[in-house]
Write a protein that holds these residues in place. Sequence first.
Motif, PDB file in Angstrom:
ATOM      1  N   PHE A  31       0.822  -1.203   0.000  1.00  0.00           N
ATOM      2  CA  PHE A  31       0.000   0.000   0.000  1.00  0.00           C
ATOM      3  C   PHE A  31       0.863   1.264   0.000  1.00  0.00           C
ATOM      4  O   PHE A  31       2.016   1.251   0.424  1.00  0.00           O
ATOM      5  N   TRP A  74      -0.465   3.415   4.375  1.00  0.00           N
ATOM      6  CA  TRP A  74      -0.435   2.797   5.700  1.00  0.00           C
ATOM      7  C   TRP A  74       0.188   1.422   5.733  1.00  0.00           C
ATOM      8  O   TRP A  74       0.454   0.882   6.799  1.00  0.00           O
ATOM      9  N   THR A  97       0.884  -2.344   6.154  1.00  0.00           N
ATOM     10  CA  THR A  97       0.187  -3.417   6.849  1.00  0.00           C
ATOM     11  C   THR A  97      -0.069  -3.028   8.296  1.00  0.00           C
ATOM     12  O   THR A  97       0.660  -2.254   8.891  1.00  0.00           O
ATOM     13  N   ILE A  98      -1.112  -3.593   8.865  1.00  0.00           N
ATOM     14  CA  ILE A  98      -1.458  -3.312  10.249  1.00  0.00           C
ATOM     15  C   ILE A  98      -0.353  -3.788  11.184  1.00  0.00           C
ATOM     16  O   ILE A  98      -0.062  -3.176  12.196  1.00  0.00           O
ATOM     17  N   TRP A 121      -9.136  -3.830   8.205  1.00  0.00           N
ATOM     18  CA  TRP A 121      -9.100  -3.980   6.757  1.00  0.00           C
ATOM     19  C   TRP A 121      -8.440  -2.762   6.116  1.00  0.00           C
ATOM     20  O   TRP A 121      -8.527  -1.659   6.637  1.00  0.00           O
ATOM     21  N   THR A 122      -7.794  -2.985   4.980  1.00  0.00           N
ATOM     22  CA  THR A 122      -7.244  -1.888   4.177  1.00  0.00           C
ATOM     23  C   THR A 122      -7.619  -2.116   2.723  1.00  0.00           C
ATOM     24  O   THR A 122      -7.573  -3.252   2.236  1.00  0.00           O
ATOM     25  N   GLU A 135      -7.419  -0.200  -1.406  1.00  0.00           N
ATOM     26  CA  GLU A 135      -6.801   0.862  -2.204  1.00  0.00           C
ATOM     27  C   GLU A 135      -7.171   0.708  -3.675  1.00  0.00           C
ATOM     28  O   GLU A 135      -7.239  -0.406  -4.201  1.00  0.00           O
ATOM     29  N   GLU A 144      -7.146   5.465  -0.653  1.00  0.00           N
ATOM     30  CA  GLU A 144      -6.869   4.381   0.286  1.00  0.00           C
ATOM     31  C   GLU A 144      -7.764   4.528   1.514  1.00  0.00           C
ATOM     32  O   GLU A 144      -8.023   5.644   1.978  1.00  0.00           O
ATOM     33  N   GLU A 202      -8.697   2.601   5.439  1.00  0.00           N
ATOM     34  CA  GLU A 202      -8.311   1.609   6.439  1.00  0.00           C
ATOM     35  C   GLU A 202      -9.321   1.617   7.586  1.00  0.00           C
ATOM     36  O   GLU A 202      -9.668   2.681   8.110  1.00  0.00           O
ATOM     37  N   ARG A 203      -9.792   0.442   7.949  1.00  0.00           N
ATOM     38  CA  ARG A 203     -10.699   0.268   9.078  1.00  0.00           C
ATOM     39  C   ARG A 203      -9.947  -0.432  10.199  1.00  0.00           C
ATOM     40  O   ARG A 203      -9.538  -1.587  10.061  1.00  0.00           O
ATOM     41  N   ASN A 223     -11.787   4.905  11.074  1.00  0.00           N
ATOM     42  CA  ASN A 223     -11.967   4.766   9.636  1.00  0.00           C
ATOM     43  C   ASN A 223     -11.105   5.817   8.954  1.00  0.00           C
ATOM     44  O   ASN A 223     -11.467   6.991   8.869  1.00  0.00           O
ATOM     45  N   LYS A 224      -9.940   5.400   8.475  1.00  0.00           N
ATOM     46  CA  LYS A 224      -8.996   6.320   7.853  1.00  0.00           C
ATOM     47  C   LYS A 224      -9.223   6.377   6.344  1.00  0.00           C
ATOM     48  O   LYS A 224      -9.408   5.346   5.690  1.00  0.00           O
TER      49      LYS A 224
END
Length: 353
Positions: free
Chosen positions: A134, A137, A139-140, A311-312, A314, A328, A330-331, A343-344
């Motif tokens: 990505f 961000w 990976t988490i 979750w992400t 894109e 993109e 991200e949750r 929620n980004k």
Amino acid sequence: MKMKKQILVSTVASALALCAVSANAATVYSDDTSRLDIIGRMKVNLMNNDANPDRRLEGISRLGVDGKTKVNENVAVYGQVLYELQAQEPQNKDVDRIDIYYGYVGFDFGDFGKLQFGHNEDAFYQVSAVTDVFVDWGTIGSAYWGLTDNDYGGRKDGIAMYELNYNGFLLAASYQFKDASKHVNYAVGATAGYEFQIGEQPLGFRAGYNHYDGFRPHYDGDQYVGGDKNETALSLYYGESGAPGLYAAFVYNWDKLENTYKVHGLETAVSYTTPGTDWTFTVAYAYLHNSDRELSKISLGSDDRVFQSGWTGEILYNLTSNFQIYGEAERLNTSVTSPEAQNKLSLGLIYNF
């Protein structure tokens, strides 16, 4: 400079999304023995409140040089320095507007591998790199591991690494020298993998191990740092990220920080790139769980086993070979490290050169 398929598939993705060093570098000098390129990118993105509560429009640029010189028929020397520049005044006045993103020198022995030294990812990163696809961000897992004060998957100072890519085999070993700023006495890591073809698509797997010898565990502000850390990970990938068609990657890791946590994590990423590579659609899921609730209480003051999950997604459009438009999202679910769900959202433009 065209990468061979057995070289990191995820590195190809990073080059396309982050820097496009090989594809769009501006060559300022080249002859039979030497090459010098100017590399970099300019990125501007618009974010929502969860992504950045202090700033909506953010600009970050990278600028550097990449060079290589042949010593003889069997050996070449190379180096790269890439600076990251904040286009705006940092919110934290103690943070520099200019930072080194990469900075290393090394020896290229052709079929016998490469040996390099400096500021770079370590050998263990090559296991998890397959899901690091990505723009913003990543990976988490990489977001969480900053809690150990020696980022999982991040670029580190004092790295010496040997890497061999030959006929589909990948072997890499690294040593990190003492870094008091990261509470590390030393670290050693290794990754091994193999890639082969299924039809026209590559299928590969990797396994890695890393050991950090850390300073005595202690609290630095509200963050628990130091201590020995052991990391083990396995990954599997199919296809080539950024190339037309399907790409899928999976990473599973087990990690332990001295008397603090025993964690296991999963990261999956799936993307599809249209013919002609105009559009790429990517979605990923990741979680990190502590295997021992008591250790969660010791390290984070909570018995919640979930460190982070979410979750992400894109969408990236290649307007030209060196200009991308992307969105993109991200949750982040509620967890120890995220007391409230987030929620980004990010919408941006990238120009690579």
